[in-house]
Design an enzyme around this catalytic site. Structure first.
Site, PDB file in Angstrom:
ATOM      1  N   GLU A  45       0.834  -1.200   0.000  1.00 16.37           N
ATOM      2  CA  GLU A  45       0.000   0.000   0.000  1.00 16.37           C
ATOM      3  C   GLU A  45       0.870   1.253   0.000  1.00 16.37           C
ATOM      4  O   GLU A  45       1.849   1.339   0.757  1.00 16.37           O
ATOM      5  CB  GLU A  45      -0.902  -0.026   1.238  1.00 16.37           C
ATOM      6  N   LYS A 114      -9.215   3.373  -2.676  1.00 14.60           N
ATOM      7  CA  LYS A 114      -9.548   2.553  -1.516  1.00 14.60           C
ATOM      8  C   LYS A 114     -10.966   2.853  -1.057  1.00 14.60           C
ATOM      9  O   LYS A 114     -11.388   4.013  -0.990  1.00 14.60           O
ATOM     10  CB  LYS A 114      -8.553   2.820  -0.383  1.00 14.60           C
ATOM     11  N   CYS A 175      -5.705  -3.325   1.842  1.00 14.74           N
ATOM     12  CA  CYS A 175      -5.494  -3.465   3.287  1.00 14.74           C
ATOM     13  C   CYS A 175      -6.785  -3.640   4.077  1.00 14.74           C
ATOM     14  O   CYS A 175      -7.336  -4.723   4.167  1.00 14.74           O
ATOM     15  CB  CYS A 175      -4.679  -2.281   3.807  1.00 14.74           C
ATOM     16  N   LEU A 356      22.454   0.245  31.543  1.00 15.73           N
ATOM     17  CA  LEU A 356      22.181  -1.148  31.892  1.00 15.73           C
ATOM     18  C   LEU A 356      22.196  -1.298  33.410  1.00 15.73           C
ATOM     19  O   LEU A 356      23.245  -1.218  34.038  1.00 15.73           O
ATOM     20  CB  LEU A 356      23.230  -2.066  31.249  1.00 15.73           C
ATOM     21  N   SER A 357      21.013  -1.506  33.993  1.00 14.95           N
ATOM     22  CA  SER A 357      20.884  -1.505  35.451  1.00 14.95           C
ATOM     23  C   SER A 357      21.084  -2.869  36.078  1.00 14.95           C
ATOM     24  O   SER A 357      21.220  -2.978  37.293  1.00 14.95           O
ATOM     25  CB  SER A 357      19.495  -0.982  35.835  1.00 14.95           C
ATOM     26  N   GLY A 358      21.043  -3.921  35.250  1.00 12.21           N
ATOM     27  CA  GLY A 358      21.095  -5.270  35.814  1.00 12.21           C
ATOM     28  C   GLY A 358      19.714  -5.816  36.132  1.00 12.21           C
ATOM     29  O   GLY A 358      19.592  -6.890  36.720  1.00 12.21           O
ATOM     30  N   ILE A 360      15.492  -6.643  34.702  1.00 18.36           N
ATOM     31  CA  ILE A 360      14.907  -7.350  33.565  1.00 18.36           C
ATOM     32  C   ILE A 360      14.719  -6.442  32.356  1.00 18.36           C
ATOM     33  O   ILE A 360      15.033  -6.821  31.219  1.00 18.36           O
ATOM     34  CB  ILE A 360      13.570  -7.995  33.982  1.00 18.36           C
ATOM     35  N   ASP A 361      14.227  -5.228  32.567  1.00 20.96           N
ATOM     36  CA  ASP A 361      13.880  -4.378  31.430  1.00 20.96           C
ATOM     37  C   ASP A 361      15.107  -3.970  30.614  1.00 20.96           C
ATOM     38  O   ASP A 361      15.133  -4.125  29.389  1.00 20.96           O
ATOM     39  CB  ASP A 361      13.129  -3.139  31.906  1.00 20.96           C
TER      40      ASP A 361
END
EC number: 6.3.5.1
Length: 707
Positions: A45, A114, A175, A356-358, A360-361
């Site tokens: 599209e 469309k 679509c 990077l905090s250690g 999960i996120d």
């Protein structure tokens, strides 16, 4: 008699307003289709200008450049002897339409506007386009001069018509029309159309792909026919990732499947199919044939061209295949990774920086970047010259070949652990070990000096020194001291993103990655302008529950053993003082609700369209085994208070990969006020009234049973 038709569909990684790049990718798809024997080629599209042009559709430039690209396609020898079906905006009688332009041998056969526009969720087509509401009606469209000079045509058919070739009949859907309850393919099929085409701009949502596949297969299961679907793929300039999945279906069964996630800018599916399979399938469906005898016919544009050859008895045709779906964990691993790659190469930056905090996120975000590195190395190994060229530009080395994901990760990915006096050694060790295993360039730093300087300035000006609550401070002081730490981390993240490569003698800057999940954003459990504020966020549309499952997937598939301790640790912001060296603060205690509960609240609020009272009514049944109505009322009230108090944070939410239908993204998907009456007095009074009624009823029932 011609029976075997060879058709092609494709998934193209188009980019909004990149007319030159879009044209090149369209040409490549046509070349591949022709070389593989196709006589018809379908594209996504609005592929000429790119689907995500948004308010640029209002600009006459977008229309002009689209026609200029169309002229290039029409006059090229590459488009000869193949029906080409391309998408672009067209202005007809001063009304803008989302159209398919179908042409053959320098002649436009039909412009098909469309009919059903997508206008929910992330889609706003009614803002820019008008639907064609005149069923089975065709008008004359006066071509602009740049097209007349190529085609020799002054006018062409414009409207709701189908193409009648020498051997078959084709009808187009665009679509949303596939998803509509009155899809055009129903009546087109009854009117003898044998090949249905659908050009899509359909984006990825977790667990959505099977719905699209089922719709395509069901379109021809009841009515017979060949269904060809093309789709955009990649990041074309915003939060969405268009996930390809081009496919071809015959009589309710898939015969060709494209990839959902890949770094290939151009992917073409070609299939040879037997028209007699459609005719024999339809012959025994008596209900279809009775309906067909009463259908209003479509206008037919006659095309002196065949999709088949006259001598095709020995031509092999495609057989049904089993569609292979990705698991949600695979989708998280691949979709955001492909989106990040598109963003990185198109922004012309040199890599990413992630605080990077250690936890999960941020660890899940790091794993997605690592997955991206895997995809890049795999694509280069498979001979993808585009990916190799982009990788060389990113690392500024014309001879470089990415072969090892860890080595590539070292070049383009910087992780940074920002410790404070409230950080534990455990999270520091987890971050360091994960960085080692994925190969990122890792930095350890301490922010205490900056925190003390900021708080010192406040103390010098006011004569007061705020304290954490564990040292006798108020909740206001406690929260302010947490926010100072969080915001300093954001400032340092951008400083290191700008200058880390400079210190390493390398050119360029880094994109800062955020790592707030969809549930935290919904609840507002983040500091405004902390590390949730970044350039882009690959997990901002993904729930905590799904991220935990993804972490387990990475342990098993990438052998990242460092993730085991991250999985087992309770989520914590580490912004309050440690108790005997151990973390005392946890996310769920701070929020007053669990992540599992948050996911339920989010789905009810957005997907089920539930306000406080409706949510309470639904949850008293869902949670009847674990909560009393009064407890449910308390939980619902707490969620809506916190949600409304923090809704203002969504106005500055980092652009995030869209993956969930309950995303609180305020930009276009979840449009709501950001200043609420947070008492919800009327709504909560309705809840209380219902709780009292249930208490009375339960009490009365208990008395009756006790008699």
């Amino acid at each position: 008699m011609g029976r075997a038709v060879t058709v092609a569909t494709c998934a193209l990684n188009q980019w909004a307003l990149d007319f030159e790049g879009n044209l090149e990718r369209i040409f490549r798809s046509i070349d591949i289709a022709k070389n593989r024997g196709a006589r018809y080629r379908l594209g996504p599209e609005l592929e000429i200008c790119g689907y995500g042009c948004s308010d640029h559709y209002y600009e006459s430039d977008t229309l002009l450049h689209s026609f200029q690209v169309l002229a290039k396609l029409l006059e090229s020898p590459a488009t000869q002897d193949i029906i080409c079906d391309v998408g672009m905006p067209v202005l007809h009688r001063n009304v803008r339409y989302n159209c398919r332009v179908i042409f053959l041998n320098k002649k436009i056969l039909l412009i098909r506007p469309k009919i059903s526009l997508a206008n929910a969720g992330n889609y706003r087509e009614l803002r820019w386009f008008t639907p064609w509401n005149r069923a089975r009606h065709v008008e004359e469209y006066f071509l602009p001069r740049i097209i007349q000079e190529v085609t020799g045509q002054e006018t062409v058919p414009f409207g709701d018509a189908v193409l009648a070739t020498k051997d078959t009949c084709l009808g187009a859907e665009i679509c949303e029309e596939l998803w509509a309850p009155n899809s055009p393919h129903i009546e087109m099929g009854l009117d003898g159309v044998e090949i249905f085409t659908n050009s899509s701009g359909s984006h990825h949502v977790l667990r959505k792909a099977h719905t699209r596949v089922d719709l395509v297969n069901s379109a021809t299961a009841k009515n017979g026919g060949i269904y060809i679907l093309a789709n955009q793929k990649g990041c074309d300039g915003d939060r969405l990732y268009y996930d390809g999945c081009a496919m071809i279906s015959v009589n309710g069964e898939t015969v060709a499947q494209g990839s959902q996630f890949s770094l290939d800018d151009v992917e073409v599916l070609v299939a040879t199919l037997d028209l007699e399979d459609v005719r024999s399938y339809r012959a025994e469906i008596s209900s279809r044939n009775l309906a067909a005898s009463k259908v209003n016919p479509y206008p037919r544009v006659k095309v002196n061209f065949a999709l088949s050859c006259s001598d095709d008895v020995a031509v092999p045709t495609c057989m049904p295949i089993q569609w292979r779906h990705h698991s949600p964990e695979e989708e998280i691993s691949l979709g955001p990774a492909c989106w990040l790659w598109d963003y990185l190469r198109r922004s012309k930056q040199a890599g990413f920086l992630l605080p990077l905090s250690g936890g999960i996120d941020s660890s899940a975000t790091a794993c997605i970047v690592y997955s991206m590195c895997h995809q890049v190395c795999l694509a280069v190994k498979n001979g993808n010259a585009d990916v190799l060229a982009d990788a060389r530009k990113i690392v500024n080395d014309e001879t470089y070949v990415p072969e090892d994901p860890r080595e590539f990760c070292k070049r383009i990915f910087t992780t940074c652990y920002m410790a404070s006096e409230n950080s534990s050694q455990d999270t520091c060790n987890r971050a360091k070990l994960l960085a080692e295993q994925i190969g990122s360039y890792h930095i350890n730093l301490n922010i205490d000096a900056a925190v003390k300087a900021i708080v010192g300035i406040f103390s010098m000006v006011t004569g007061r020194m705020p304290r954490f609550s564990v040292y006798g401070g108020s909740s206001r002081e406690n929260l302010a001291l947490q926010n100072v730490q969080a915001r300093i981390r954001m400032v340092l993240a951008y400083l290191f993103a700008q200058l880390t490569l400079w210190t390493r003698g390398m050119p360029g800057g880094l994109l800062v990655l955020g790592s707030a999940n969809v549930d935290e954003s919904l609840r507002g459990y983040l500091t405004k302008y902390d590390c949730s504020s970044a350039d882009i966020n690959p997990i901002g549309g993904i729930s905590k529950t799904d991220l935990k499952n993804f972490i387990q997937y990475c342990i098993e598939n990438f052998q990242l053993t460092a993730l085991r301790s991250i999985m087992s640790a309770p989520p914590t912001a580490e912004l309050e003082p440690l108790v005997e060296g151990q973390v005392a603060q946890t996310d769920e205690a701070d929020m007053g609700m669990t992540y599992a509960e948050l996911s339920i609240y989010g789905k009810l609020r957005k997907i089920a369209k539930a306000g406080p009272y409706s949510m309470f009514c639904k949850l008293i049944n869902m949670w009847k085994e674990i909560c009393t109505p009064r407890e449910v009322a308390s939980k619902v009230k707490h969620f809506f208070r916190m949600y409304s108090i923090n809704r203002h944070k969504m106005t500055t939410l980092t652009p995030s990969y869209h993956a969930e239908n309950y995303s609180p993204d305020d930009n276009r998907f979840d449009l709501r006020p950001f200043l609420y009456n947070t008492t919800w007095s009327w709504q909560f009074r309705c809840i209380d009234k219902q709780v009292n009624a249930l208490d009375f009823l339960n009490g009365f029932t208990f008395k009756v049973l006790a008699m």
